[in-house]
Design a protein around this motif. Structure first.
Motif, PDB file in Angstrom:
ATOM      1  N   LEU A  86       1.521   9.018 -27.137  1.00 21.65           N
ATOM      2  CA  LEU A  86       0.581   8.198 -27.976  1.00 21.65           C
ATOM      3  C   LEU A  86       0.951   6.726 -28.081  1.00 21.65           C
ATOM      4  N   LEU A  87       2.056   6.629 -28.215  1.00 21.79           N
ATOM      5  CA  LEU A  87       2.677   5.093 -28.484  1.00 21.79           C
ATOM      6  C   LEU A  87       3.731   4.432 -27.582  1.00 21.79           C
ATOM      7  N   ASP A 141       5.132  11.192 -29.008  1.00 24.28           N
ATOM      8  CA  ASP A 141       5.371   9.916 -29.206  1.00 24.28           C
ATOM      9  C   ASP A 141       5.106   8.818 -28.056  1.00 24.28           C
ATOM     10  N   ASP A 196      -5.124  13.344 -33.468  1.00 26.98           N
ATOM     11  CA  ASP A 196      -4.801  12.640 -32.166  1.00 26.98           C
ATOM     12  C   ASP A 196      -4.096  13.376 -31.149  1.00 26.98           C
ATOM     13  N   LEU A 222      -1.662   7.740 -37.044  1.00 18.64           N
ATOM     14  CA  LEU A 222      -1.905   8.793 -36.105  1.00 18.64           C
ATOM     15  C   LEU A 222      -1.721  10.195 -36.718  1.00 18.64           C
ATOM     16  N   TYR A 279       3.932   9.786 -38.267  1.00 20.34           N
ATOM     17  CA  TYR A 279       2.791  10.203 -38.107  1.00 20.34           C
ATOM     18  C   TYR A 279       2.433  11.246 -39.267  1.00 20.34           C
ATOM     19  N   ASN A 326       6.964   3.639 -28.796  1.00 24.46           N
ATOM     20  CA  ASN A 326       7.149   2.397 -29.776  1.00 24.46           C
ATOM     21  C   ASN A 326       7.087   2.793 -31.141  1.00 24.46           C
ATOM     22  N   LYS A 327       7.250   1.956 -32.067  1.00 29.25           N
ATOM     23  CA  LYS A 327       6.884   2.297 -33.517  1.00 29.25           C
ATOM     24  C   LYS A 327       5.571   1.628 -33.396  1.00 29.25           C
ATOM     25  N   ASN A 346       1.725   5.327 -39.036  1.00 29.96           N
ATOM     26  CA  ASN A 346       1.289   4.756 -37.920  1.00 29.96           C
ATOM     27  C   ASN A 346      -0.115   4.779 -37.708  1.00 29.96           C
TER      28      ASN A 346
END
Lengths: 425, 410
Positions: free
Chosen positions: B405-406, B402, B209, B123, B146, B409-410, B121
Motif C-alpha cells: 500500500l505504501l 505496508d 484498503d 488507510l 493504519y 514508507n510512512k 496514514n
C-alpha cells in the motif's frame, strides 16, 4: 523504548549521558574506546598516560576475584598499572577519538613523577584535543612511590601537582582520589586549592583478596609471590558512597562536582551515586566482566527511573540524598519497630530463628511442630536482621513503639523503606 | 468451580527470577536470540533482568511481540530458544519462557504502556479472525498508522487462545490483557460476525484498503467411524466447553479415551485429569520416537497421570467401546469408556473468503492472493501452526501490506 534526555554538564563540558569508562584496562586504545562509544557510552577517561621516562612492565597473570557462594566478581583485584602503550601512540589515539567522535567526551588521565612531568603531560594531552584532564593521584599498585596513591595521600604534593597541571593546560581538570586514606577531605581540598575543578573518586582499595592455601601466597601468584593491589567492583560500592557523602557534606565542598566511581553495574547503582552527589559515573569492573553492552540497561533503567520520579534532567537528582545521611548522634533513637511475619509467605525454613538467636537478641521463638517462627516482643529490639535473612520476603516492618520515657507519636515515625517494608516479591 | 483446572503453575518471585537469570551465561552472539520464529531476543531481556532493568526487559519483549505474555506461557520453547541455549553445555537450559512470564507479569503490574499507535496514514485494514495471527497483524499495523477493524465470528476475541488452550496453561485473564492492549492501540473488534455469511468479502473490500484473512484451523476433524456417536466429542468442542465453564462442567466421566498425539491431545488428556477423571487413556497413532506433541506437553501429560499408548489406531467402534490395533505389531485392545475425545487435527474453513486452501494451507508462500486487496495469514499460511509462528506471520503480513500500500514508507 523509552527515550529521555540523560545529558549532564560537568566542569563546563556537555556529556550526552553520564556514563564513562574509567581510566583502566577497559579503554587503553582507540579501538576499545570507539567500540564503547558505538555501544552508547557518553565518554571515556582514557587509560592513564605516564611520562616518557617511566617504563611500564606488567606482571602475568594480574587479576583475581572475590566470590561468595555461587556469585563471581563480588570484588575484583587488579595489578595493572597505567597505559603500556607509548606516549606517542596514546596521544595519537586521543586525537583520533576526538576527530571521529566529536560529540563524545574524551578525558585524558595523566600521571607524572614530578611537577615537570605533570605540566608536560597536561600540555601534550591538551594539544591532542582532550576535552578534560583527570589526574591519577590514586593508583595503588605503581612500581614507583613517586606515583599513584602514595602521592594522593599527601595533600601538599596533591596541591603542587594540581597547580602544575593547571600551568600546563586550561582544560577543566578533576583529581582522582584514593580511598586508601582515613579522611579524603584534606586531599580533596588540597587539589581544589591547587586548581582542580572537581573530584573523581574512588580509585581502587588496597587489598589481598585470596591466599593460595597450598603455596601460602596471595593470588594471583607471580612466580611464587604476590602483592597488595587495588580492589574494585560491587564490594567497594559502599566505601565509595561513604566517601562521596563525606566530601559533599564537608564545609566548603557542598557543591563539589564529583565523577563517581566504585562498583557501578546497574542503573540502580548509577542512581545511588547521583543521589549521593555524582554528576558523571565511571565504570570498569562490570565492563571487564560483562562488556561495554552493560551501558544499555544502565541508560534505559535510568530513564525509567527519571520517568517514575517525574524528573526531566538528571541534575535534579544530584546530591538529593546527602542531606538525609546525618551523624549517628543525630538519628532518632526514641522508638523501635517490631518485625511482622506474613504466615502465608513463610515456608518454615527457620533462618530468621537462627540469625535472631545467634546474631541478635533471641527474640524469635520456634514452634518445632509447625515449623513457624514468632516474634517475642519482650526481647525484640527491632534490629530487623530477620528481614534481611528471610529468603521469601515474609518479614516486613510492623508496629512502631516509643521507648519508655520518650515522647512522640509512633504514627509520625517514617519507617517506609523499599527494602524493609516492601521486600522483593 | 474446579480450582485444579484453573490453577496456573506458580511464577517466579523477584528473588527466584534473579537466581534463574544469574544462570544465564550472557553469551556473545547469543544462540537463543537466533532461534525464535517470532524474533524474540531472550539474550537481551534476560540481560536486562540480570541488571535489574525490568522495565527495559518488558520493552524488549513487547515491542517485538504483541503476544508476549501469551507466548511466555504456551510456546514450546524447548524446540526454539531453550534448545539453542549454551547453558545446556553445563546442565539445563535457562527457563526462558518462565523469565518472560515474570517480566510480562511485571509489565502488567506496573501498567506499562509500551506499544505506541503510529501517526494515522488514513488507510484502513480489515482482519478476519482474532486469533494470535490476526491480533499480531493488528498490533503491527496499528503501530504503523493504519486503522484496523477485526471481525470475529465468536462472542469473544482470541480464537484458539480463548477457546482452545486450557485455563491452567493460559488464563482467560491474560488473553484479555493482551487483547486490551491492542484495543487500546485502536483496534475495533466486531464480534459475532462471520465474513462470507453475515458480511461479504465484497463489502469488506469496499470499506477497507485491504483485507487480511486470518481464520485459523478452527474446525475439528472427525473420523468417519465416530460420526453421530453420542459418546464422542471433538477436542475443539471439549476444550471450549471446559474453558468457558472454567472447569465447572456437569457429568464428569469416570473414564475417558483420547485419540490423538499432538499438543491438543495432551491438553485434552491433562484437562481430563485436572477435572478428576480417574482413568484417562490416550491412544496415539505415532510411536514415541515420532511424537508430534512437544516434549514439555508430553511430560506434563504423563506427570498428570495419563496413560499414553503409542502406535495404535482405532479400527472399530461400537457405542462406547473402541477397538484399537497397533500399526506394526500384532496387537489389539478394546476399551470401554464413558467419553471418547477425538484430537485428530483441525481444518480450516475459507468458504467465501477469497482464499484457496488445500489441506488447510494456501499452496504458495507469502501472504498475497490474486486479489491485490486480499491477504492471508496465520494457520492457512505456510509454516508451523503454533502461536509463536502466528506472531511471526502476523508481523510479516503486516509488512507485506505496508509494502503493497505504501511501499513500506510512512
Amino acid at each position: 523504548m523509552i527515550s529521555k534526555d540523560l545529558s549532564v554538564e560537568f566542569l563546563g563540558v556537555h556529556f550526552e549521558n553520564p556514563f564513562l569508562l574509567s581510566s583502566s584496562p577497559v579503554d587503553n586504545c582507540y579501538e576499545m574506546c570507539a567500540k564503547a562509544f558505538d555501544e552508547g557510552w557518553g565518554g571515556v577517561v582514557f587509560k592513564t598516560i605516564g611520562p616518557k621516562h617511566f617504563k611500564i612492565n606488567e606482571v602475568s597473570p594480574r587479576f583475581d576475584e572475590l566470590t561468595k557462594e555461587g556469585t563471581p566478581f563480588v570484588g575484583f583485584k587488579n595489578m595493572e598499572q597505567i597505559a603500556e602503550h607509548s606516549l606517542e601512540e596514546n596521544l595519537h589515539d586521543l586525537r583520533h577519538l576526538k576527530d571521529d567522535y566529536p560529540n563524545k567526551v574524551v578525558i585524558a588521565s595523566i600521571m607524572g613523577t614530578n611537577e615537570e612531568d605533570w605540566e608536560t603531560l597536561a600540555q601534550l594531552v591538551t594539544e591532542a584535543g582532550a576535552d578534560m584532564i583527570e589526574m591519577n593521584l590514586s593508583c595503588p599498585q605503581m612500581t614507583s612511590h613517586e606515583m599513584g596513591s602514595d602521592v594522593g595521600t599527601n595533600p601538599e604534593l596533591v596541591k603542587k601537582y594540581c597547580a602544575a597541571v593547571k600551568r600546563g593546560s586550561d582544560l577543566p581538570m578533576m583529581a582522582k582520589m584514593t580511598p586508601n586514606i582515613t579522611d579524603m577531605v584534606p586531599a580533596a581540598k588540597a587539589s581544589m586549592a591547587g586548581g582542580a575543578d572537581g573530584i573523581a573518586t574512588i580509585n581502587t582499595v588496597k587489598s589481598v583478596a585470596n591466599i593460595d592455601l597450598d603455596r601460602k601466597v596471595g593470588l594471583p601468584i607471580v612466580n611464587g609471590k604476590s602483592s597488595i593491589s587495588g580492589f574494585s567492583g560491587k564490594a567497594v560500592k559502599p566505601i565509595a558512597l561513604r566517601f562521596l557523602q563525606q566530601l559533599r557534606t564537608a564545609a566548603g565542598l557542598e557543591q563539589l562536582p564529583i565523577s563517581g566511581i566504585g562498583g557501578i553495574e546497574t542503573w540502580q547503582d548509577a542512581a545511588e551515586f547521583i543521589l549521593m552527589g555524582a554528576t558523571t559515573l565511571q565504570v570498569t569492573t562490570s565492563v571487564m566482566q560483562y562488556g561495554y553492552r552493560i551501558v544499555e540497561d544502565m541508560k534505559n533503567g535510568l530513564m525509567h527511573y527519571m520517568e517514575d520520579q517525574h524528573v526531566e534532567h538528571l541534575s535534579e537528582l544530584i546530591g538529593v540524598a546527602n542531606k538525609n545521611i546525618v551523624p549517628a548522634e543525630d538519628l532518632d533513637r526514641d522508638y523501635k519497630v517490631y518485625p511482622k511475619i506474613d504466615w502465608d509467605k513463610c515456608i518454615g525454613c527457620g533462618r530468621c530463628y537462627i540469625s535472631c538467636f545467634d546474631g541478635a537478641h533471641q527474640a524469635i521463638t520456634w514452634d518445632i511442630k509447625t515449623r513457624r517462627p514468632s516474634i517475642d516482643t519482650s526481647k525484640c529490639v527491632g534490629c530487623h536482621l530477620c528481614n534481611l535473612v528471610c529468603p521469601v520476603g515474609a518479614i516486613t516492618t510492623g508496629e512502631v513503639v516509643m521507648k519508655p520515657g520518650t515522647k512522640g507519636n509512633p504514627e509520625d515515625v517514617q519507617i517506609e523503606s523499599s527494602r524493609l517494608t516492601h521486600p522483593v516479591q | 468451580m474446579s480450582t485444579k483446572y484453573e490453577k496456573e503453575a506458580p511464577s517466579y518471585t523477584m528473588t527466584t527470577v534473579m537466581e534463574e537469570a544469574a544462570r544465564c551465561l550472557l553469551c556473545h552472539d547469543a544462540p537463543c536470540s537466533k532461534a525464535c520464529p517470532a524474533g524474540t531476543d531472550p539474550a537481551r531481556f534476560i540481560r536486562s533482568v540480570r541488571f535489574r532493568n525490568l522495565k527495559g526487559a518488558a520493552e524488549t519483549i513487547r515491542e517485538n511481540n504483541a503476544m508476549g505474555a501469551i507466548c511466555a506461557r504456551v510456546c514450546p520453547t524447548e524446540k526454539y530458544c531453550e534448545l539453542a541455549c549454551s547453558r545446556t553445555g553445563i546442565d539445563c537450559p535457562i527457563d526462558i519462557g518462565g523469565i518472560q512470564r515474570f517480566v510480562t507479569d511485571y509489565e502488567e503490574q506496573e501498567k506499562m504502556d509500551i506499544l505506541r499507535k503510529g501517526d494515522s496514514n488514513g488507510l484502513s485494514i480489515a482482519i478476519v479472525g482474532s486469533g494470535p495471527a490476526g491480533l499480531q497483524t493488528a498490533a503491527t499495523l496499528l503501530q504503523k498508522g493504519y486503522a484496523v477493524d477485526i471481525y470475529e465470528k465468536n462472542e469473544k476475541a482470541g480464537g484458539y487462545l480463548r477457546y482452545g488452550i486450557p485455563e491452567y496453561r493460559l488464563p482467560d485473564e491474560i488473553v484479555d490483557v493482551e487483547i486490551n492492549r491492542i484495543v487500546n492501540l485502536g483496534a475495533e473488534i466486531k464480534y459475532s460476525v462471520t465474513i462470507g455469511k453475515d458480511v461479504t468479502m465484497a463489502d469488506l473490500k469496499a470499506d477497507h484498503d485491504a483485507v487480511v484473512v486470518a481464520v485459523g484451523a478452527s474446525e475439528a476433524k472427525m473420523l468417519p467411524m465416530f460420526e453421530g456417536n453420542p459418546y464422542v466429542e471433538t477436542a475443539v468442542d471439549f476444550l471450549a466447553r471446559v474453558k468457558e465453564a472454567k472447569g465447572d462442567i456437569d457429568n464428569i466421566p469416570a473414564s475417558a479415551v483420547v485419540v490423538g498425539g499432538g499438543d491438543v491431545a495432551m491438553d485434552v488428556a491433562t484437562t481430563l485429569k485436572r477435572l478428576d477423571v480417574k482413568n484417562v487413556t490416550d491412544l496415539v497413532y505415532e510411536e514415541f520416537d515420532e511424537f508430534k506433541a512437544s516434549k514439555k506437553e508430553l511430560d506434563a501429560t504423563q506427570k498428570a497421570g495419563v496413560t499414553i499408548v503409542d502406535g495404535y489406531v482405532p479400527t472399530d467402534v461400537d457405542g462406547n467401546t473402541v477397538t484399537f490395533k497397533h500399526r506394526h505389531l500384532d496387537s489389539e485392545m478394546t476399551i470401554k469408556t464413558d467419553l471418547i475425545i477425538l484430537a485428530v487435527g483441525q481444518q480450516v474453513n475459507t468458504d467465501n473468503l477469497g482464499v484457496d486452501t488445500d489441506h488447510g494451507e494456501v499452496q504458495h508462500s507469502g501472504y498475497k492472493t490474486d486479489d491485490e486487496k486480499v491477504f492471508f495469514t496465520g494457520d492457512i499460511a505456510q509454516g508451523d501452526k503454533t502461536v509463536v509462528w502466528a506472531v511471526r506471520k502476523g508481523k510479516e503480513v503486516a509488512e507485506e501490506i505496508d509494502q503493497a500500500l505504501l511501499g513500506g514508507n510512512k
